[in-house]
Design an enzyme around this catalytic site. Structure first.
Site, PDB file in Angstrom:
ATOM      1  N   ARG A  41       0.822  -1.219   0.000  1.00 46.95           N
ATOM      2  CA  ARG A  41       0.000   0.000   0.000  1.00 46.95           C
ATOM      3  C   ARG A  41       0.851   1.263   0.000  1.00 46.95           C
ATOM      4  O   ARG A  41       0.422   2.291  -0.528  1.00 46.95           O
ATOM      5  CB  ARG A  41      -0.927   0.008   1.217  1.00 46.95           C
ATOM      6  CG  ARG A  41      -2.085  -0.941   1.020  1.00 46.95           C
ATOM      7  CD  ARG A  41      -3.018  -0.947   2.185  1.00 46.95           C
ATOM      8  NE  ARG A  41      -4.295  -1.514   1.802  1.00 46.95           N
ATOM      9  CZ  ARG A  41      -5.237  -1.857   2.666  1.00 46.95           C
ATOM     10  NH1 ARG A  41      -5.037  -1.692   3.963  1.00 46.95           N
ATOM     11  NH2 ARG A  41      -6.368  -2.359   2.244  1.00 46.95           N
ATOM     12  N   LYS A 203     -17.800 -16.094   3.686  1.00 46.59           N
ATOM     13  CA  LYS A 203     -19.183 -15.795   4.056  1.00 46.59           C
ATOM     14  C   LYS A 203     -20.035 -15.307   2.900  1.00 46.59           C
ATOM     15  O   LYS A 203     -19.702 -14.328   2.245  1.00 46.59           O
ATOM     16  CB  LYS A 203     -19.184 -14.703   5.124  1.00 46.59           C
ATOM     17  CG  LYS A 203     -18.688 -15.173   6.468  1.00 46.59           C
ATOM     18  CD  LYS A 203     -18.870 -14.040   7.408  1.00 46.59           C
ATOM     19  CE  LYS A 203     -18.632 -14.388   8.838  1.00 46.59           C
ATOM     20  NZ  LYS A 203     -18.703 -13.158   9.638  1.00 46.59           N
ATOM     21  N   GLY A 355      -8.142  -8.673   0.299  1.00 51.16           N
ATOM     22  CA  GLY A 355      -6.866  -9.034   0.914  1.00 51.16           C
ATOM     23  C   GLY A 355      -6.394 -10.437   0.586  1.00 51.16           C
ATOM     24  O   GLY A 355      -5.237 -10.645   0.212  1.00 51.16           O
ATOM     25  N   GLY A 378     -12.887  -4.009   0.998  1.00 51.43           N
ATOM     26  CA  GLY A 378     -14.241  -3.515   1.286  1.00 51.43           C
ATOM     27  C   GLY A 378     -14.676  -2.438   0.304  1.00 51.43           C
ATOM     28  O   GLY A 378     -15.814  -2.430  -0.176  1.00 51.43           O
TER      29      GLY A 378
HETATM   30  P1  AMP Z   1     -13.461 -13.683   3.163  1.00 51.02           P
HETATM   31  O1  AMP Z   1     -12.853 -12.765   4.174  1.00 51.02           O
HETATM   32  O2  AMP Z   1     -14.922 -13.827   3.278  1.00 51.02           O
HETATM   33  O3  AMP Z   1     -13.012 -13.359   1.746  1.00 51.02           O
HETATM   34  O4  AMP Z   1     -12.911 -15.119   3.507  1.00 51.02           O
HETATM   35  C1  AMP Z   1     -11.566 -15.475   3.439  1.00 51.02           C
HETATM   36  C2  AMP Z   1     -11.338 -16.663   4.319  1.00 51.02           C
HETATM   37  O5  AMP Z   1     -12.171 -17.719   3.912  1.00 51.02           O
HETATM   38  C3  AMP Z   1      -9.921 -17.189   4.249  1.00 51.02           C
HETATM   39  O6  AMP Z   1      -9.309 -17.004   5.495  1.00 51.02           O
HETATM   40  C4  AMP Z   1     -10.088 -18.663   3.945  1.00 51.02           C
HETATM   41  O7  AMP Z   1      -9.271 -19.495   4.713  1.00 51.02           O
HETATM   42  C5  AMP Z   1     -11.545 -18.908   4.295  1.00 51.02           C
HETATM   43  N1  AMP Z   1     -12.109 -20.037   3.562  1.00 51.02           N
HETATM   44  C6  AMP Z   1     -12.143 -20.217   2.238  1.00 51.02           C
HETATM   45  N2  AMP Z   1     -12.669 -21.384   1.917  1.00 51.02           N
HETATM   46  C7  AMP Z   1     -12.999 -22.007   3.072  1.00 51.02           C
HETATM   47  C8  AMP Z   1     -13.581 -23.262   3.391  1.00 51.02           C
HETATM   48  N3  AMP Z   1     -13.930 -24.121   2.440  1.00 51.02           N
HETATM   49  N4  AMP Z   1     -13.785 -23.543   4.699  1.00 51.02           N
HETATM   50  C9  AMP Z   1     -13.424 -22.670   5.657  1.00 51.02           C
HETATM   51  N5  AMP Z   1     -12.853 -21.464   5.413  1.00 51.02           N
HETATM   52  C10 AMP Z   1     -12.645 -21.137   4.134  1.00 51.02           C
END
Ligand code: AMP
Length: 398
Positions: A41, A203, A355, A378
């Protein structure tokens, strides 16, 4: 609404107050000294800083770092960032241990054309996040020109990102802000088709907005990461012990109905019986049995997604395909990073943000082989959802 760009301004001798995004990871070495452990950054702000110094302007930089909750916290001081910036610029950067007040005013008064000063963490002041008018006015008084180059915080209406912009004569976008907005606008307003989005991460709840908005324009939306399991479960496919957001099942089912066959879900998965890099893994097709969890997309999914990606003319990617932090579950994410680079070579416009996806593409050494790597997670999501970014909207219109 087009905004004034820093490139159109006369900066010689002027005090240019620049909101940058120096919210970077800081670590501590064996001597207890804090140092910047990832300077992406900071590097991204260099073109704007150099534009000011080369034009004979006086660059006064502002940023937040971490979440100090409106009070000073030595562990979140920007002092090590000033040191790092000086080494990147190969010229001195004066650090001022406060953000507003008499000391700052006197330092700015003594600056020569081309000098660079970094002020202390804006979030040490409670007025920053409250977008306090008094603080915004104090900031505005220090500036002949205000520039916002902090795309990563443009979705926040804080004193240094939004309030101050209303109180100066000219509030311009910096070079990074301009590049970010221009790439994302091309994706949002006039994507060359086929337009394909790849959305992953943990999520569904965080990504419902962007999936909804993208369904207005995408030809295909490839889903990966834990999000997939909420979508699968919503249509009755077994997901075993995989991460699922039960409160989002209805929303996920509705999106699938609306999308028809444009939303693609993984057809196979790397599964394990525990959330552990050392766990025994296997490939499960379709249904995930009880007592197993999906932790990455499987090889058939990688192949299918790769084919769609290579056929696209515009691509946007946010969120990893699996638990990419663990090598056993990183293959899917790395394969998508490679496919994005290949699509770019074939002439597609490719944008990566968030990220984790940025970390993955950087770890694969492919960050320079896509069209654009966004510095905002975000902010990028909110922009692509069609929301107004307050830090951008407040800038002076052309
Ligand atoms: P986000 O912040 O929503 O983009 O989520 C990123 C996080 O999702 C990362 O830390 C990944 O380790 C986690 N992640 C991705 N796929 C999976 C999965 N199948 N089960 C659990 N965590 C996951």
């Amino acid at each position: 609404m087009p905004k004034v760009s820093i490139d159109s301004l006369e900066l010689n001798g002027r005090r240019v107050l620049v909101r940058v995004d120096f919210n970077v990871p800081v670590a501590t070495d064996e001597n207890g000294e804090r140092f910047v452990s990832d300077d992406t950054r900071i590097r991204a702000a260099l073109p704007t800083i150099r534009r000011i110094t080369e034009a004979g302007g006086r660059a006064v930089l502002l940023s937040h770092l971490g979440r100090p909750n409106g009070k000073p916290d030595p562990a979140l001081s920007l002092a090590p960032v000033a040191k790092h910036l000086a080494s990147l610029l190969a010229s001195p950067v004066r650090f001022v241990p406060c953000t507003v007040g008499p000391e700052v005013i006197s330092v700015i008064r003594d600056m020569a054309p081309g000098d660079v000063v970094l002020l202390e963490n804006t979030r040490f002041l409670p007025g920053e996040k409250e977008n306090d008018r008094g603080l915004s006015a104090q900031l505005a008084e220090m500036a002949d020109v205000y520039v916002n180059d902090a795309f990563g915080t443009a979705h926040r209406a804080h004193a240094s990102t939004e309030g101050v912009a209303h109180l100066v004569q000219t509030a311009a976008m910096g070079k990074l802000m301009e590049i970010e907005i221009s790439f994302l606008s091309r994706i949002l307003d006039s994507p060359e088709t086929p337009f394909v989005a790849i959305i992953g991460g943990a999520k569904v709840s965080d990504k419902i907005g962007i999936v909804e908005r993208l369904l207005d324009s995408v030809d295909a939306l490839l889903i990966g990461g834990a999000m997939s399991y909420t979508f699968m479960k919503s249509i009755g496919v077994g997901t075993g012990d995989s991460m699922v957001e039960n409160e989002c099942l209805k929303a996920a089912a509705d999106l699938l109905t609306r999308a028809g066959d444009r939303i693609r879900l993984p057809v196979d998965h790397v599964v394990a019986t525990s959330f552990d890099n050392e766990a025994q893994i296997r490939i499960a097709s379709g249904v995930i049995p009880d007592a197993e969890m999906g932790l990455d997309i499987g090889p058939a999914t990688v192949e299918a997604y790769r084919t769609v990606i290579l056929g696209a003319k515009t691509l946007v990617w946010n969120g990893p395909m699996g638990v990419f932090e663990m090598p056993s579950f990183a293959s899917g994410t790395i394969a998508i990073a490679r496919a994005m680079a290949e699509a770019t070579e074939r002439g597609a416009l490719t944008v990566v943000g968030g990220g984790d996806s940025v970390a993955a593409i950087t770890a694969a050494g492919l960050e320079s082989r896509v069209s654009h790597v966004s510095t905002g997670g975000g902010a990028m999501l909110e922009f692509l959802e069609g929301k107004t970014l307050p830090g951008f909207a407040a800038l002076t219109s052309v």
